[in-house]
Design a protein around this motif. Sequence first.
Motif: not given
Length: 249
Positions: A17, A27, A31, A170, A195, A197, A225
């Motif tokens: 992160k 994460y 990502p 995601y 999140f 991202i 998520y």
Amino acid sequence: MKAIRLSLYQDLVNYKKPMSFQLKETYPLPPYSTIIGMVHNACKFEEYKEMDISVQGKYFSKVNDLYTRYEFKNGMKYDKTRHQIKAGDYGVTRGISTQELLVDVELIIHIVPKDENLIDIIYNSLKEPWEYLSLGRREDIVTIEEVKIVDFEEVEYQKSQRYDFGYFAYVPYEKKDDFKYIKNIQNIEVEGTIFTINKNYQLVNYGTKAKPKIFRKWKKIKVKYAEIRNASRRKEILVDNDGYILFLV
């Protein structure tokens, strides 16, 4: 429509992160920017190739581990009373810190380049990479279990469709109501995690033409998520020819 689908495995990995320092948090899935970086490195692309990414997967557990951290302050001269390493005239501090690691990670990644002519290039580069692929830190080596070109289409189910792969994903925030989620894990009520991202960036000059100060300006994607249980009825869902849902961004 066509996509490249990757099935990957990693034993220990950190998808850092950006704003975590004392404890390098991870994460739960890589990502988009990390995946795009891996693809560009594998293909030796020297400029950004626009592409959409879908990522889903799961991990067995999470552990903490120590690592060596190197720190320096911009312009700080070497001082033998506080620095362990001398780099030219500048000083670097070496110490230990803690990082989170995901254990036994399984990933399903779909890659859809905007230019369909890149499908074969990306497929061949991932099928026979010029060096080992890593996702996360440089040492987070990827085991490639499958690389496949798949067809996918938009479907609209007349009744709720169960999704049995047991993967978290995601989900683009504007699509979050298109799915139903596992809301009870080990008797704990969960709703998923939101999140924001990174995906890709542009270089922006915050200085002047004579004294440029170039920084990356990231395009950020808001996602939910959660573990997918069902695709909702009467929603437009992207599905490949093996039944995997695509959550493209």
